[in-house]
Design a protein around this motif. Structure first.
Motif, PDB file in Angstrom:
ATOM      1  N   ALA A  13      72.179  49.236  12.681  1.00 21.42           N
ATOM      2  CA  ALA A  13      73.029  48.913  11.765  1.00 21.42           C
ATOM      3  C   ALA A  13      72.623  49.643  10.629  1.00 21.42           C
ATOM      4  O   ALA A  13      71.776  49.422   9.732  1.00 21.42           O
ATOM      5  CB  ALA A  13      73.730  48.671  12.126  1.00 21.42           C
ATOM      6  N   TYR A  23      80.465  45.097   7.933  1.00 17.83           N
ATOM      7  CA  TYR A  23      79.617  45.367   8.951  1.00 17.83           C
ATOM      8  C   TYR A  23      78.914  44.439   9.234  1.00 17.83           C
ATOM      9  O   TYR A  23      78.999  44.525  10.718  1.00 17.83           O
ATOM     10  CB  TYR A  23      79.408  46.327   8.454  1.00 17.83           C
ATOM     11  CG  TYR A  23      78.729  47.199   9.101  1.00 17.83           C
ATOM     12  CD1 TYR A  23      79.646  48.146   9.384  1.00 17.83           C
ATOM     13  CD2 TYR A  23      77.824  47.159   9.607  1.00 17.83           C
ATOM     14  CE1 TYR A  23      79.307  50.363  10.334  1.00 17.83           C
ATOM     15  CE2 TYR A  23      77.013  48.305  10.948  1.00 17.83           C
ATOM     16  CZ  TYR A  23      77.781  48.952  11.453  1.00 17.83           C
ATOM     17  OH  TYR A  23      77.563  50.365  12.584  1.00 17.83           O
ATOM     18  N   LEU A  27      78.438  42.680  13.640  1.00 16.66           N
ATOM     19  CA  LEU A  27      77.588  42.898  14.351  1.00 16.66           C
ATOM     20  C   LEU A  27      77.148  41.326  14.612  1.00 16.66           C
ATOM     21  O   LEU A  27      76.807  41.132  16.016  1.00 16.66           O
ATOM     22  CB  LEU A  27      76.539  43.498  13.443  1.00 16.66           C
ATOM     23  CG  LEU A  27      77.412  44.976  13.503  1.00 16.66           C
ATOM     24  CD1 LEU A  27      75.862  46.002  12.833  1.00 16.66           C
ATOM     25  CD2 LEU A  27      77.158  45.677  14.855  1.00 16.66           C
ATOM     26  N   ALA A  30      79.368  40.073  17.671  1.00 13.41           N
ATOM     27  CA  ALA A  30      80.050  41.120  18.781  1.00 13.41           C
ATOM     28  C   ALA A  30      79.898  39.840  20.015  1.00 13.41           C
ATOM     29  O   ALA A  30      79.076  39.463  20.558  1.00 13.41           O
ATOM     30  CB  ALA A  30      79.380  41.847  18.809  1.00 13.41           C
ATOM     31  N   GLY A  61      73.510  44.663  18.315  1.00 18.59           N
ATOM     32  CA  GLY A  61      74.376  44.241  17.353  1.00 18.59           C
ATOM     33  C   GLY A  61      73.012  42.666  16.739  1.00 18.59           C
ATOM     34  O   GLY A  61      71.480  43.286  17.169  1.00 18.59           O
ATOM     35  N   ASN A  62      73.943  41.934  16.309  1.00 16.34           N
ATOM     36  CA  ASN A  62      72.890  40.986  15.755  1.00 16.34           C
ATOM     37  C   ASN A  62      73.143  39.813  16.596  1.00 16.34           C
ATOM     38  O   ASN A  62      73.497  38.559  15.151  1.00 16.34           O
ATOM     39  CB  ASN A  62      72.823  41.215  14.464  1.00 16.34           C
ATOM     40  CG  ASN A  62      71.110  40.459  13.902  1.00 16.34           C
ATOM     41  OD1 ASN A  62      70.619  40.097  14.622  1.00 16.34           O
ATOM     42  ND2 ASN A  62      71.463  40.303  12.362  1.00 16.34           N
ATOM     43  N   VAL A  71      76.503  48.150  20.516  1.00 15.52           N
ATOM     44  CA  VAL A  71      78.344  47.760  20.223  1.00 15.52           C
ATOM     45  C   VAL A  71      78.586  49.777  19.567  1.00 15.52           C
ATOM     46  O   VAL A  71      77.573  50.064  18.738  1.00 15.52           O
ATOM     47  CB  VAL A  71      78.441  46.941  18.536  1.00 15.52           C
ATOM     48  CG1 VAL A  71      79.969  47.275  18.782  1.00 15.52           C
ATOM     49  CG2 VAL A  71      78.839  45.804  18.959  1.00 15.52           C
ATOM     50  N   SER A  73      80.038  51.760  17.219  1.00 18.78           N
ATOM     51  CA  SER A  73      80.612  51.935  15.451  1.00 18.78           C
ATOM     52  C   SER A  73      80.974  52.998  15.650  1.00 18.78           C
ATOM     53  O   SER A  73      80.361  53.940  15.713  1.00 18.78           O
ATOM     54  CB  SER A  73      78.914  51.825  15.337  1.00 18.78           C
ATOM     55  OG  SER A  73      79.647  52.157  13.524  1.00 18.78           O
TER      56      SER A  73
END
Length: 398
Positions: A13, A23, A27, A30, A61-62, A71, A73
């Motif tokens: 990202a 943002y 993430l 998620a 994702g994180n 994910v 986006s």
């Protein structure tokens, strides 16, 4: 959790330009979604036409609880259009009962949110490259969410011509985070009037047919002198949109019904026509029916609407492409994401199960069936053969 992307590789990202902190949070929180390998992917963010303006992409994702997370986006910049569609062979079967569910994220911009996303079924001949008509700046108009007609010509007086600018052979459910309520003599060609008929519902969910003339309502004004617009003896036109199956929180002027900085769950349930000569199926959409933190089922809000299959599938193929579109505008923009939890055409019945080792924790969550014993450092994923697709779910286990 992973979403098949038609051979695309998930990107790191870039945090976007609208609200980097939001943002990052999206993430990091998620939810779980469908597990599929690249060969069995059912959706794609790819484009096969340079005219396709979509900027959707799959990002990593994180969330430490879902280290394999990916994910979709949708939007993270101003004046942006995004789409993610089912691939050929993974269409929505209009002749069978279907259930699909997703997690959606609309940012935390509240009053500055925009413009929203839409779930759609369509048979537009352009396939994954289908888009509404572009505006004078070469962009997909924000108010149309990437699906509805483009009210970009103030001289356009015919509903039939306006409808041709929309996604064709399409029915959609919109998740609208900005009320487009311009009206009167200053509204023509501002491309911001589709919500004049539901003006008190700032953020809302509703459905209709994108390319049906009767979806739209025409308004006119006579222009005015000294403004650079048409003379007073000429007519300018702008359009509102009829909203079927409306859902909101019932609070007038509410600006955080959708864009509250939390993941929101939605389930779609399709019931086909009950006999061969009946062209109407029914779609039920249920919003906020699962807690994003615990995964517990909630009552949510729901609407059931009749859907004329002939307007989606005029050639009666029994299929429709399905997916999401989303937009932002120059003045209204949000980070918007989709996580696919369950895709259509997952048929209940006998299954064959295989095990796949993934990284993660090992704690059985409520609502999961018991799992075989495994080593202390690995979770388990059940990959289930249902219908024609290999699909599955990451079970959050330790």
């Amino acid at each position: 959790m992973a979403v098949g992307t038609g051979g695309m590789t998930a990107q790191a990202a870039d945090m976007g330009t609208i609200n980097p902190a939001d943002y990052k949070k999206a993430l990091e929180t998620a939810p779980l979604g469908i597990v599929m390998n690249q060969d069995d992917s059912v959706v794609t963010t790819e484009k096969t036409n340079n005219d396709n303006k979509s900027r959707a992409e799959v990002v990593n994702g994180n969330n430490p609880d879902t280290p394999e997370a990916q994910v979709v986006s949708m939007t993270r910049h101003i004046s942006e259009y995004a789409s993610v569609w089912s691939k050929r062979g993974s269409e929505f079967n209009l002749n069978e009962p279907q259930t699909a569910s997703m997690w959606l994220y609309f940012g935390n911009q509240r009053g500055k949110s925009g413009e929203g996303m839409a779930f759609s079924l369509h048979n537009d001949s352009r396939g994954i490259n289908a888009m509404p008509e572009l505006d004078e700046y070469g962009s997909v108009p924000g108010e149309g969410l990437g699906i509805w007609a483009s009210d970009v010509d103030r001289y356009q007086s015919k509903l039939t011509e306006l409808a041709k600018t929309a996604m064709q052979n399409a029915w959609a459910v919109e998740f609208d985070t900005h009320a487009n309520v311009e009206k009167g003599k200053y509204a023509a060609q501002k491309v911001s009037s589709f919500d004049v008929l539901v003006s008190k519902h700032i953020e809302h969910i509703a459905s209709n047919y994108a390319a049906k003339p009767e979806t739209y309502e025409r308004y006119k004004d006579s222009g005015w002198f000294g403004s650079g617009h048409t003379p007073a003896n000429n007519m300018n036109y702008y359009y509102g949109m009829l909203h079927q199956g409306l859902i909101d929180d019932g609070i007038r002027g509410q600006t955080k019904f959708l864009s509250n900085g939390e993941w929101r769950h939605v389930t779609f349930k399709w019931q086909p026509a009950n006999h061969e000569n009946n062209s109407y199926g029914q779609m039920t959409y249920i919003f906020d029916d699962k807690d994003p933190k615990t995964g517990e089922k909630l009552t949510g809000q729901q609407q059931t609407v009749d859907v004329n299959v002939n307007l989606i599938d005029p050639d009666r193929t029994g299929k429709a492409r399905w997916g999401f579109t989303g937009t932002t505008s120059s003045g209204q923009a949000s980070n918007q994401f989709v996580v696919f939890e369950k895709t259509p055409d997952l048929i209940d019945g006998k299954t064959t199960t295989t095990l796949k080792i993934l990284r993660g924790r090992r704690k059985l969550r409520r609502g999961m069936k018991s799992l075989p014993r495994i080593s202390s450092s690995y979770p388990i994923s059940s990959t289930i053969k249902m219908g024609s697709k290999l699909t599955g779910r990451i079970f959050k286990a330790t």
